[in-house]
Every structure is written in structure tokens, then in C-alpha cells.
Design a protein around this motif. Sequence first.
Motif, PDB file in Angstrom:
ATOM      1  N   GLN A   6       0.821  -1.214   0.000  1.00 42.94           N
ATOM      2  CA  GLN A   6       0.000   0.000   0.000  1.00 42.94           C
ATOM      3  C   GLN A   6       0.852   1.259   0.000  1.00 42.94           C
ATOM      4  O   GLN A   6       0.483   2.267  -0.607  1.00 42.94           O
ATOM      5  CB  GLN A   6      -0.962  -0.012   1.193  1.00 42.94           C
ATOM      6  CG  GLN A   6      -2.044  -1.069   1.077  1.00 42.94           C
ATOM      7  CD  GLN A   6      -3.198  -0.868   2.043  1.00 42.94           C
ATOM      8  OE1 GLN A   6      -4.255  -1.443   1.867  1.00 42.94           O
ATOM      9  NE2 GLN A   6      -3.012  -0.051   3.067  1.00 42.94           N
ATOM     10  N   SER A   7       2.005   1.219   0.677  1.00 42.76           N
ATOM     11  CA  SER A   7       2.876   2.391   0.716  1.00 42.76           C
ATOM     12  C   SER A   7       3.575   2.634  -0.614  1.00 42.76           C
ATOM     13  O   SER A   7       4.203   3.674  -0.811  1.00 42.76           O
ATOM     14  CB  SER A   7       3.930   2.230   1.823  1.00 42.76           C
ATOM     15  OG  SER A   7       4.897   1.248   1.469  1.00 42.76           O
ATOM     16  N   ASN A   8       3.445   1.670  -1.529  1.00 42.22           N
ATOM     17  CA  ASN A   8       4.029   1.809  -2.866  1.00 42.22           C
ATOM     18  C   ASN A   8       2.952   2.113  -3.904  1.00 42.22           C
ATOM     19  O   ASN A   8       3.196   2.041  -5.102  1.00 42.22           O
ATOM     20  CB  ASN A   8       4.774   0.524  -3.246  1.00 42.22           C
ATOM     21  CG  ASN A   8       5.730   0.718  -4.413  1.00 42.22           C
ATOM     22  OD1 ASN A   8       6.422   1.732  -4.502  1.00 42.22           O
ATOM     23  ND2 ASN A   8       5.759  -0.245  -5.317  1.00 42.22           N
ATOM     24  N   GLY A   9       1.754   2.424  -3.427  1.00 44.08           N
ATOM     25  CA  GLY A   9       0.665   2.738  -4.334  1.00 44.08           C
ATOM     26  C   GLY A   9      -0.076   1.523  -4.858  1.00 44.08           C
ATOM     27  O   GLY A   9      -0.918   1.645  -5.759  1.00 44.08           O
ATOM     28  N   GLY A  10       0.213   0.349  -4.322  1.00 42.34           N
ATOM     29  CA  GLY A  10      -0.439  -0.864  -4.780  1.00 42.34           C
ATOM     30  C   GLY A  10      -1.601  -1.259  -3.893  1.00 42.34           C
ATOM     31  O   GLY A  10      -1.922  -0.590  -2.918  1.00 42.34           O
ATOM     32  N   SER A  11      -2.229  -2.378  -4.233  1.00 47.02           N
ATOM     33  CA  SER A  11      -3.333  -2.900  -3.443  1.00 47.02           C
ATOM     34  C   SER A  11      -3.340  -4.416  -3.534  1.00 47.02           C
ATOM     35  O   SER A  11      -2.649  -5.005  -4.375  1.00 47.02           O
ATOM     36  CB  SER A  11      -4.668  -2.325  -3.926  1.00 47.02           C
ATOM     37  OG  SER A  11      -4.883  -2.641  -5.286  1.00 47.02           O
ATOM     38  N   ILE A  12      -4.106  -5.038  -2.683  1.00 43.48           N
ATOM     39  CA  ILE A  12      -4.167  -6.490  -2.634  1.00 43.48           C
ATOM     40  C   ILE A  12      -5.224  -7.008  -3.598  1.00 43.48           C
ATOM     41  O   ILE A  12      -5.003  -7.998  -4.308  1.00 43.48           O
ATOM     42  CB  ILE A  12      -4.484  -6.988  -1.203  1.00 43.48           C
ATOM     43  CG1 ILE A  12      -3.701  -6.186  -0.151  1.00 43.48           C
ATOM     44  CG2 ILE A  12      -4.217  -8.481  -1.083  1.00 43.48           C
ATOM     45  CD1 ILE A  12      -2.213  -6.070  -0.394  1.00 43.48           C
ATOM     46  N   LEU A  13      -6.359  -6.337  -3.640  1.00 46.09           N
ATOM     47  CA  LEU A  13      -7.450  -6.689  -4.536  1.00 46.09           C
ATOM     48  C   LEU A  13      -7.800  -5.491  -5.411  1.00 46.09           C
ATOM     49  O   LEU A  13      -7.422  -4.359  -5.113  1.00 46.09           O
ATOM     50  CB  LEU A  13      -8.684  -7.118  -3.743  1.00 46.09           C
ATOM     51  CG  LEU A  13      -8.533  -8.294  -2.772  1.00 46.09           C
ATOM     52  CD1 LEU A  13      -9.845  -8.544  -2.036  1.00 46.09           C
ATOM     53  CD2 LEU A  13      -8.069  -9.563  -3.481  1.00 46.09           C
ATOM     54  N   ASN A  14      -8.555  -5.754  -6.493  1.00 49.61           N
ATOM     55  CA  ASN A  14      -9.007  -4.644  -7.317  1.00 49.61           C
ATOM     56  C   ASN A  14     -10.090  -3.844  -6.589  1.00 49.61           C
ATOM     57  O   ASN A  14     -10.473  -4.187  -5.471  1.00 49.61           O
ATOM     58  CB  ASN A  14      -9.496  -5.144  -8.684  1.00 49.61           C
ATOM     59  CG  ASN A  14     -10.701  -6.080  -8.570  1.00 49.61           C
ATOM     60  OD1 ASN A  14     -11.231  -6.317  -7.478  1.00 49.61           O
ATOM     61  ND2 ASN A  14     -11.143  -6.618  -9.694  1.00 49.61           N
ATOM     62  N   LYS A  15     -10.582  -2.793  -7.220  1.00 51.14           N
ATOM     63  CA  LYS A  15     -11.458  -1.851  -6.516  1.00 51.14           C
ATOM     64  C   LYS A  15     -12.762  -2.468  -6.035  1.00 51.14           C
ATOM     65  O   LYS A  15     -13.297  -2.067  -4.998  1.00 51.14           O
ATOM     66  CB  LYS A  15     -11.750  -0.645  -7.419  1.00 51.14           C
ATOM     67  CG  LYS A  15     -10.540   0.267  -7.601  1.00 51.14           C
ATOM     68  CD  LYS A  15     -10.895   1.500  -8.406  1.00 51.14           C
ATOM     69  CE  LYS A  15      -9.683   2.414  -8.550  1.00 51.14           C
ATOM     70  NZ  LYS A  15      -9.994   3.642  -9.351  1.00 51.14           N
TER      71      LYS A  15
END
Length: 424
Positions: free
Chosen positions: A216-225
Motif C-alpha cells: 500500500q505504501s508503494n501505491g499498490g493494493s491487494i485486490l481490485n477496486k
Amino acid sequence: MSNVKKSYAAAVAAMLLGTSLAGCSGANSSSGGAGAGGADKPVELTFWDAAWNTNTPAIVKKFEEKYPNIKIKVQQFPDNGMSDKYLLALKQKNGPDLMNMAVDWVTPFAATGGLAALDDHIKKDQVDLNDFYDGAVSVTKVNDKMYALPYRAETHGLIFNKKLFEAAGLDSSKGPENWNQVLDMAQKLTKGDAYGIALPGTNVGNVTTQLFNMIQSNGGSILNKDNTKSALTEPAAMEMVKLYVELFTKYKVVPNSMLQNDGVANRNLFTNDKVGMYMTGIYDLDPIKQANANAQMGVTMVPANKDRKTILGGWAVGIPAASKNQEAAWKFIQFITQPDISAEYSVTFSARKSAASNPKYQDPLVKPLLDALTYAQPLPQIPQWNQIKQIVFDQLQTALGGKATPEEAMNQASKAIDELLANK
């Protein structure tokens, strides 16, 4: 939340692991008119709590002094198996009057139909939800109904060892601001039997929390929106998965014992000047000071390569629907979530914004972790979340053990997650 509603039955069934309820106290044992809202007849409430809350007796004493006709019987449980025990009790409608629960348990617990919605209580007593951190409120809602009221909020930061920083020629007045700096500093800090950074390699919760913070701190996420597919193979997430693995396998700046180390082991390594940095929360500060009075540490927010966004965690109290003493139970929830009481009860931070000025949060080491709450966001609130964490953990183990590349591991994890989410 429509996907959540559709998947309740299958997800909850998968999470019920057959934990025994021997010795549990049913809600029906309580008595009297206070359960129906009266204060003239005595009532006893059973409160299921976490074993690490050592100040619960003091809080209960204060409550009973205010409400002398309501007695609280506390039953405390360790982390291992706690959520499974709760789930089974809710499914079987024979649990306590009150449950202290991690906020990410609320959605699967509500899926059983065993939690009572609190909206009528909140409206009747005009509880100021605007004084709670937004994320803390959002994770207690399912289909726009609140099933618990949060008292504790937390996020993570990075603790660094000033003594080792100075020995490595690093500025000990501040920690790393981004993950490139973490890698550079970790390499400089790794000397002899001391390592640059500690990361957990065991314990599903410890490992996934730290990995997800990095993603998350790299602008990513675990799942899509819309929480229907994995996002772990997207570049922002994969970059951090690769770093998590390669800090151990390639750069060798993580202790050799990583695969056996959980959060407590990493804290002990830090306390003994064996690692220069590690991610954790406010709950580790006092144990470090108690174990090493000469510990020289600094605290900063979790490093961020993009927009700052860490994981919001916390705890909340809810009422099982089977309780016959819901009015009395609500009085306890109101009491325990007050700004001053929640700050006293919580081993991290109060979930109330107005408690931020509490003197216990003004320590310079604590302040960065309090400030980080502004950037904390809850993880996906879906019933399959515990299964998703297990999938990620299992696949990450193959990469840490050298049996797969990070890319191969996350491809397999994403395949399993997508299949899980498709089977609603």
C-alpha cells in the motif's frame, strides 16, 4: 458490499474450523429487568475479551461503580483460535453478551447473523460518529449497518536503532523516508551478527500485515477496486513482494532466522541490538524499554514511495444477537468507547479523534504513530479475507524458501484468490 452479502454462507462455513466451546458461558444465564433497559434489577453480563488486555479489571471496576446493578463477568482468550471460537458461538447462538473483536472480524461475524446491529442505540443516544476515525467506523459497517463500535485504532510505523545507525555512519535523527532508502540503509547496517532490517517469516497475521503495508505504501493494493480479483501481480504490488523476498534471499540484510521469526522474535532482536530497523506499532515501545533501559530508538512512519497509505487496524465491541441483556450491554459499549476510557483501555490508540490530546500520546516516540493514523486505511472487508491472507502467506513461503520466484509465487496466489472470489 453486495459481493459480501452474496458470499456470506460459503465464506463463514469455510472459516468455522470446529473450535470447541467447552466451558463457554451462554448469554441466557444473565437475569433481570436491566437487560430490557431497566436499572432497578441486577444483571450480569458476560464479556469475551482478549487475554493481553491486562487493564480490563480496572475498566470493569469503573463501569460497575457507575452502574452498580450491572456486573461484568470477563472471560479472556489468547489470540490463537480466538476468532474461530467467536465465529462458532455466533453461528450457534450461544455466545456471551459482549464481544471484543478485531475490526477485520466484524464482516465475517455479521455474516453469521449472530451480531446485533447497533444503529438504533447509536441514533437514540446520539453517539457522535464524526469523533471516530473514519476508517474505524467503516470497518464496523456491513450493508450500511453498524455491528460494533470501535474503541481502539492502530497503524504501523518503523522503529530504528540509533546506536546502530551511528555506528554505520547514518543520521540517527531520522529514519528512512522511502523503500530505496530502507534498502540502502539496511545494507550499511548489516555488519557482523547485526542485520539491517527484521521481517517476519512466520505467523500469517505478522507476515501479511507487513507485506500489505509495503504494498500500500508503494501505491499498490491487494485486490481490485470491487474486491473481485487479486491485484498482487500489478507492478506496484509485485515490486514490494520482490523487495520483501530479496531483502532476505538476495541482499541478505534480514536475519538468517527469518523463516522462524514472528513479530515478537523481531522485537527481541531489535532490543538486543541485532537489527537496525523493523516495522511495528505502539504496543512494542514499552516492552523494548522494559527489556533494555538503554535502548536508543527512533520512530518514523512506514516508508512510502508513493502516497502514504498504511493499514488501519483496531478493536471494537459488539453485542451477539442472542444476548437477552442488550440494553445493559449497550451501556458498557458506550462506556468503553468514551475518549478517556478508550484511551485507558487500549494498548494502542483510542478510536476517538478527541482522545489524540491525551497525555499518554504525547511522547515523541509515540507521536509519529499517532500522526500515521491520518493515512491509515482499512483492508478489504470481505468474508474471504482470512483465507486470502493464508493464500498469500503460503505462496510467499515458497519464494522465501527459494522454491519459486516472487513472480511465480504471486501468480499462484492470484490464481487461488481469483478462484476463491469467483465461488460466491
